[in-house]
Design a protein around this motif. Sequence first.
Motif, PDB file in Angstrom:
ATOM      1  N   ILE A  60     -24.190  17.612  -7.562  1.00 46.21           N
ATOM      2  CA  ILE A  60     -25.113  17.752  -7.511  1.00 46.21           C
ATOM      3  C   ILE A  60     -25.688  17.529  -8.963  1.00 46.21           C
ATOM      4  N   LEU A  61     -24.359  17.890  -9.538  1.00 46.18           N
ATOM      5  CA  LEU A  61     -24.529  16.732 -11.413  1.00 46.18           C
ATOM      6  C   LEU A  61     -23.624  15.233 -11.034  1.00 46.18           C
ATOM      7  N   ASN A  62     -22.939  15.074  -9.939  1.00 51.05           N
ATOM      8  CA  ASN A  62     -22.693  13.172 -10.322  1.00 51.05           C
ATOM      9  C   ASN A  62     -24.660  12.687  -9.691  1.00 51.05           C
ATOM     10  N   ALA A  63     -25.496  13.239  -9.219  1.00 49.00           N
ATOM     11  CA  ALA A  63     -26.653  12.653  -8.105  1.00 49.00           C
ATOM     12  C   ALA A  63     -27.350  12.510  -9.783  1.00 49.00           C
ATOM     13  N   LEU A  64     -27.512  14.479 -10.121  1.00 48.40           N
ATOM     14  CA  LEU A  64     -28.274  14.784 -11.374  1.00 48.40           C
ATOM     15  C   LEU A  64     -28.032  13.207 -12.567  1.00 48.40           C
ATOM     16  N   ALA A  65     -26.726  13.162 -13.300  1.00 47.78           N
ATOM     17  CA  ALA A  65     -26.164  12.648 -13.778  1.00 47.78           C
ATOM     18  C   ALA A  65     -26.313  10.379 -13.887  1.00 47.78           C
ATOM     19  N   LEU A  66     -26.467   9.723 -12.331  1.00 50.13           N
ATOM     20  CA  LEU A  66     -26.916   8.916 -12.291  1.00 50.13           C
ATOM     21  C   LEU A  66     -28.352   8.904 -11.906  1.00 50.13           C
ATOM     22  N   LEU A  67     -28.844  10.238 -11.748  1.00 54.21           N
ATOM     23  CA  LEU A  67     -30.497  10.146 -11.812  1.00 54.21           C
ATOM     24  C   LEU A  67     -31.230   9.599 -13.271  1.00 54.21           C
ATOM     25  N   GLU A  68     -30.809  10.086 -13.991  1.00 52.83           N
ATOM     26  CA  GLU A  68     -30.877  10.456 -15.229  1.00 52.83           C
ATOM     27  C   GLU A  68     -30.247   8.662 -15.349  1.00 52.83           C
ATOM     28  N   ALA A  69     -29.133   8.222 -15.004  1.00 49.92           N
ATOM     29  CA  ALA A  69     -28.821   6.814 -16.063  1.00 49.92           C
ATOM     30  C   ALA A  69     -29.274   5.971 -15.335  1.00 49.92           C
ATOM     31  N   GLY A  70     -30.208   5.335 -14.722  1.00 49.94           N
ATOM     32  CA  GLY A  70     -31.211   4.651 -13.468  1.00 49.94           C
ATOM     33  C   GLY A  70     -30.707   3.357 -13.493  1.00 49.94           C
ATOM     34  N   LYS A  71     -29.317   3.462 -13.084  1.00 44.75           N
ATOM     35  CA  LYS A  71     -27.896   2.339 -12.396  1.00 44.75           C
ATOM     36  C   LYS A  71     -27.840   2.335 -11.224  1.00 44.75           C
ATOM     37  N   ARG A  72     -28.269   3.106 -10.270  1.00 39.76           N
ATOM     38  CA  ARG A  72     -28.624   3.344  -8.995  1.00 39.76           C
ATOM     39  C   ARG A  72     -29.733   3.339  -8.080  1.00 39.76           C
ATOM     40  N   PRO A  73     -30.479   2.991  -7.313  1.00 38.66           N
ATOM     41  CA  PRO A  73     -32.146   3.667  -7.163  1.00 38.66           C
ATOM     42  C   PRO A  73     -31.729   4.795  -6.380  1.00 38.66           C
ATOM     43  N   ALA A  74     -32.995   5.265  -6.710  1.00 40.69           N
ATOM     44  CA  ALA A  74     -33.361   6.699  -6.268  1.00 40.69           C
ATOM     45  C   ALA A  74     -32.587   7.644  -5.037  1.00 40.69           C
ATOM     46  N   LEU A  75     -33.798   6.246  -4.251  1.00 41.80           N
ATOM     47  CA  LEU A  75     -34.069   6.333  -2.403  1.00 41.80           C
ATOM     48  C   LEU A  75     -32.422   6.544  -2.111  1.00 41.80           C
ATOM     49  N   GLN A  76     -31.376   5.855  -3.143  1.00 45.80           N
ATOM     50  CA  GLN A  76     -30.102   5.333  -2.751  1.00 45.80           C
ATOM     51  C   GLN A  76     -28.899   6.996  -2.864  1.00 45.80           C
ATOM     52  N   ILE A  77     -29.194   7.779  -4.455  1.00 42.92           N
ATOM     53  CA  ILE A  77     -29.309   8.671  -4.732  1.00 42.92           C
ATOM     54  C   ILE A  77     -29.432   9.954  -3.920  1.00 42.92           C
ATOM     55  N   LYS A  78     -30.500  10.090  -3.735  1.00 42.41           N
ATOM     56  CA  LYS A  78     -30.952  10.729  -2.867  1.00 42.41           C
ATOM     57  C   LYS A  78     -30.610  11.132  -0.865  1.00 42.41           C
ATOM     58  N   ALA A  79     -30.552   9.731  -0.665  1.00 47.39           N
ATOM     59  CA  ALA A  79     -30.133   9.720   0.893  1.00 47.39           C
ATOM     60  C   ALA A  79     -28.509  10.621   0.958  1.00 47.39           C
ATOM     61  N   ALA A  80     -27.761   9.370  -0.139  1.00 45.25           N
ATOM     62  CA  ALA A  80     -26.559   9.652  -0.308  1.00 45.25           C
ATOM     63  C   ALA A  80     -26.257  11.517  -0.442  1.00 45.25           C
ATOM     64  N   PHE A  81     -27.011  11.928  -1.037  1.00 46.71           N
ATOM     65  CA  PHE A  81     -26.685  13.734  -1.833  1.00 46.71           C
ATOM     66  C   PHE A  81     -27.135  13.958  -0.336  1.00 46.71           C
ATOM     67  N   GLU A  82     -28.165  14.329   0.273  1.00 43.95           N
ATOM     68  CA  GLU A  82     -28.272  14.462   1.552  1.00 43.95           C
ATOM     69  C   GLU A  82     -27.395  14.402   2.199  1.00 43.95           C
ATOM     70  N   MET A  83     -27.230  13.715   2.975  1.00 39.13           N
ATOM     71  CA  MET A  83     -26.410  13.292   3.572  1.00 39.13           C
ATOM     72  C   MET A  83     -24.411  14.560   3.459  1.00 39.13           C
ATOM     73  N   ARG A  84     -23.941  13.933   2.187  1.00 40.28           N
ATOM     74  CA  ARG A  84     -23.202  14.629   1.662  1.00 40.28           C
ATOM     75  C   ARG A  84     -23.339  16.201   1.936  1.00 40.28           C
ATOM     76  N   LEU A  85     -24.055  16.929   0.981  1.00 38.36           N
ATOM     77  CA  LEU A  85     -24.392  17.778   1.329  1.00 38.36           C
ATOM     78  C   LEU A  85     -24.648  18.848   2.875  1.00 38.36           C
ATOM     79  N   LEU A  86     -25.281  18.031   3.151  1.00 45.30           N
ATOM     80  CA  LEU A  86     -25.065  18.684   4.800  1.00 45.30           C
ATOM     81  C   LEU A  86     -23.718  18.541   5.479  1.00 45.30           C
ATOM     82  N   SER A  87     -22.955  17.742   4.780  1.00 48.21           N
ATOM     83  CA  SER A  87     -21.789  17.231   5.277  1.00 48.21           C
ATOM     84  C   SER A  87     -20.586  18.485   4.875  1.00 48.21           C
ATOM     85  N   LEU A  88     -20.919  18.913   3.709  1.00 45.17           N
ATOM     86  CA  LEU A  88     -20.670  19.795   2.968  1.00 45.17           C
ATOM     87  C   LEU A  88     -21.188  20.924   3.669  1.00 45.17           C
ATOM     88  N   SER A  89     -22.196  21.198   4.321  1.00 51.63           N
ATOM     89  CA  SER A  89     -22.477  22.953   4.457  1.00 51.63           C
ATOM     90  C   SER A  89     -22.207  22.939   6.062  1.00 51.63           C
TER      91      SER A  89
END
Length: 255
Positions: free
Chosen positions: A117-146
Motif C-alpha cells: 500500500i505504501l508503494n501504491a500510494l507513492a505512485l498515486l501521489e506521483a501520478g506517473k502511472r495511470p490510476a487504473l493500473q495502480i488499482k488493478a495491480a494493487f488488487e491482484m497482488r493483495l489477493l495473492s498475498l491473502s
Amino acid sequence: MGTQSVTDGLVIRDFNVGEADRFLTLLTRKFGVIRANARGARRMKSGVSTGTQLLCHADFTLFKGREKYSIDEATPLTLFMGVRSDLEKLALAQYFCELEDFLAPKEEEASLFLRLILNALALLEAGKRPALQIKAAFEMRLLSLSGYMPDLVACSDCGIYEADEVTLLLQSGVFLCAGCAIRDQTPPNARAQLSRGALAAMRHTVYADFSRLFSFSLPEHTLTQFATASERYLLATLERSFNTLEFYHSLSTIC
C-alpha cells in the motif's frame, strides 16, 4: 501490566472520539492490523497530532494494555499530501485502506501488506502511472498475498499457455482458451474476457518480483479490460462489495 513496542505503520481509518481523541485503525509492519487510541490527538499542541492523521505513515510507539493499544508517540514519515488533496486519489486510497483492513493479518507480521500500500500510494501521489493500473495491480497482488492467487499458468482444460483471447472464470480463478471456453457452462456474469496483453498484465501482477510489480505499460483499451477483470475477480472472490469502491466509481462518473 502492559507492554510497549515500536513499529512503523499507516493510518488506514480514523474516528474522532470525545472532544480531543482519535481512535485509529493502523496497518503496522510488526503487528498487522490493529486498533489503537490516540489521546488528545486532535489538540494542536499534541505530539501525536500529525502522525495520527488518515494516510500518514509514521513510526509509532505503542502501549498494549489488556484489551487495546494506545499510542504514546507518532513520528510522521510520509504524509501523502498529494493524495489527500485530490478527491479522486483520496477516494482510491481509501478503497486500498478498506481492502487492507479486510484482508491483511490481524496481530501478525505484515511487512509485504504494508509495503504494497505504501508503494501504491507513492505512485498515486506521483501520478506517473495511470490510476487504473495502480488499482488493478494493487488488487491482484493483495489477493495473492491473502491466499486468493488465481492460477494463470495455462488453460485449466487443455494446458495451452498463450492464446489471443482467454476467458477468466471469476469464481475459480482459472482461465480457459477460446476453444475450451466454448464447451464450458459457466454463466456469462461469472466470466471475464482477457486479450493476450491483458492476461500478460494479470500474470505480471500476480507472479512478478515485488520490486517490478507496477513496472509495466498497456494501451488504454487493454488496461481497461485488465482493470475491469481484476475488480470483478476481487468482488467475486471476496463475495462482498466495498463502500469506498462505490464512492470512487461515483467520482469517476462525475468527473
